[in-house]
Design an enzyme around this catalytic site. Structure first.
Site, short mmCIF file in Angstrom:
data_model
loop_
_atom_site.label_atom_id
_atom_site.label_comp_id
_atom_site.label_asym_id
_atom_site.label_seq_id
_atom_site.Cartn_x
_atom_site.Cartn_y
_atom_site.Cartn_z
N ASP A 162 45.21 46.43 47.02
CA ASP A 162 45.32 47.01 45.68
C ASP A 162 46.02 48.36 45.80
O ASP A 162 45.63 49.21 46.61
CB ASP A 162 43.92 47.18 45.07
CG ASP A 162 43.98 47.72 43.65
OD1 ASP A 162 43.89 48.96 43.50
OD2 ASP A 162 44.13 46.92 42.73
N ILE A 163 47.06 48.57 44.98
CA ILE A 163 47.77 49.85 45.00
C ILE A 163 46.90 50.90 44.30
O ILE A 163 46.44 50.69 43.17
CB ILE A 163 49.14 49.73 44.29
CG1 ILE A 163 50.02 48.71 45.02
CG2 ILE A 163 49.84 51.09 44.24
CD1 ILE A 163 51.37 48.48 44.36
N GLU A 205 48.81 45.08 40.11
CA GLU A 205 49.14 45.80 41.34
C GLU A 205 48.37 45.25 42.53
O GLU A 205 48.24 45.92 43.56
CB GLU A 205 48.83 47.29 41.18
CG GLU A 205 47.37 47.66 41.08
CD GLU A 205 46.80 47.58 39.66
OE1 GLU A 205 45.83 48.29 39.38
OE2 GLU A 205 47.36 46.82 38.83
#
Length: 243
Positions: A162-163, A205
Site C-alpha cells: 500500500d502506498i 494505491e
C-alpha cells in the site's frame, strides 16, 4: 488486346487474347495471395496459391499450343478432350477466383475476430493504467496456484503493498501526478520481484504480489526488498514515496 481479340473474326486471336487476359489476372491474383501473409493463414495461402499456379500453367500452355503447337486452332472448337479441358480449366479458374476471394476474406475476418477476442481477454485481465494484472486476473491465478500448492505441497505466499499517504499526494499534486506515481511504483515493484512471481494491481494505491514456491521468511525478505526499492529514489514532484 482483349477488346480487339473479342471482336476479331480469327478464332486463334480471340482465344489467345482471352487466355492472355486470364493469365495476367492469375499472376496478379497470385501476387495478392503471397503478399497478404498477415491476413491469410499459412495453410489456406498454400492451397489457394497452388490452385492459382495450376490455372496459370494451364493458360500458359494453352497460349503456347495456340501459337506454336501443331494442333490446329479449330481443334479447340471441336467436342474433344482438348476442348473439354479448355472449358473445364476456364470454369475451374472462375470458381477458384471467386471461391478464393471468399476463403481469403473469411480467413482474414476470422483472424481479426481472434485478435479482437485476444485483446478483449487481455483487457479483462490487465489494469489499464499500469499494465499489471488486475484483481480479476488474481482470482483466476490464485485458484490455479492453490491447487498446485495442494497437489505438490509447495509454499505459496502473498505480499500486500500500500502506498503511504496517497490521498495526500492526489490532493496536493493532482490525479495526473498520482497516476504517474502509480506507474512508477508498479515498475519499481516489478523490478524487485522474480520473473516467476506475479504482480497485481489490487485497486487504488494497493498492489499484491503472489510469491510462488516461497514461505513466510522468504516472502518477508522480498517485502523488505520491495520497500527499499520503492523509496530509494524520489518521484517528482512528490519526492520520496514509501510503501
Amino acid at each position: 488486346l482483349v477488346v480487339y481479340g473479342c471482336f476479331s473474326n480469327i478464332y486463334i486471336v480471340r482465344a489467345v487474347a482471352v487466355s492472355f487476359f486470364v493469365l495476367v489476372s492469375t499472376l496478379e491474383y497470385q501476387l495478392i495471395v503471397l503478399s497478404r501473409k498477415s491476413d491469410i493463414e499459412k495453410r489456406v495461402r498454400i492451397i489457394v496459391a497452388s490452385c492459382i499456379s495450376f490455372a496459370t500453367f494451364f493458360q500458359f500452355v494453352r497460349i503456347i499450343l495456340l501459337l506454336f503447337g501443331e494442333i490446329p486452332a479449330s481443334a479447340f472448337m471441336q467436342p474433344n478432350v482438348l476442348t473439354s479441358m479448355t472449358f473445364l480449366g476456364t470454369i475451374f479458374y472462375l470458381v477458384l477466383w471467386s471461391g478464393g476471394i471468399i476463403i481469403m476474406d473469411n480467413s482474414r475476418i476470422l483472424q481479426q475476430v481472434h485478435a479482437a477476442n485476444q485483446r478483449l481477454k487481455e483487457m479483462a485481465m490487465q489494469d489499464e493504467l499500469t499494465g499489471l494484472f488486475n484483481r480479476h486476473s488474481f482470482n483466476e491465478n490464485i485458484r490455479r496456484e492453490m491447487d498446485r500448492q495442494d497437489r505438490y505441497r509447495v509454499h505459496l505466499s502473498a505480499i500486500m503493498i500500500d502506498i503511504d499517504h496517497f490521498k495526500k499526494v492526489n490532493d496536493s499534486y493532482g490525479h495526473d501526478t498520482g497516476d504517474r506515481i502509480l506507474v512508477e511504483v508498479s515498475g519499481r515493484i516489478q523490478s524487485a520481484i522474480r520473473e516467476t512471481d506475479m504482480l497485481f494491481r489490487w485497486g487504488g494505491e494497493e498492489f499484491l504480489v503472489l510469491v510462488l514456491n516461497t514461505g513466510l521468511l522468504g516472502a518477508a525478505a522480498l517485502a523488505e526488498k520491495i520497500r527499499k526499492v520503492v523509496c530509494a529514489l524520489p518521484i517528482d514532484p512528490a519526492g520520496i514515496v514509501s510503501v
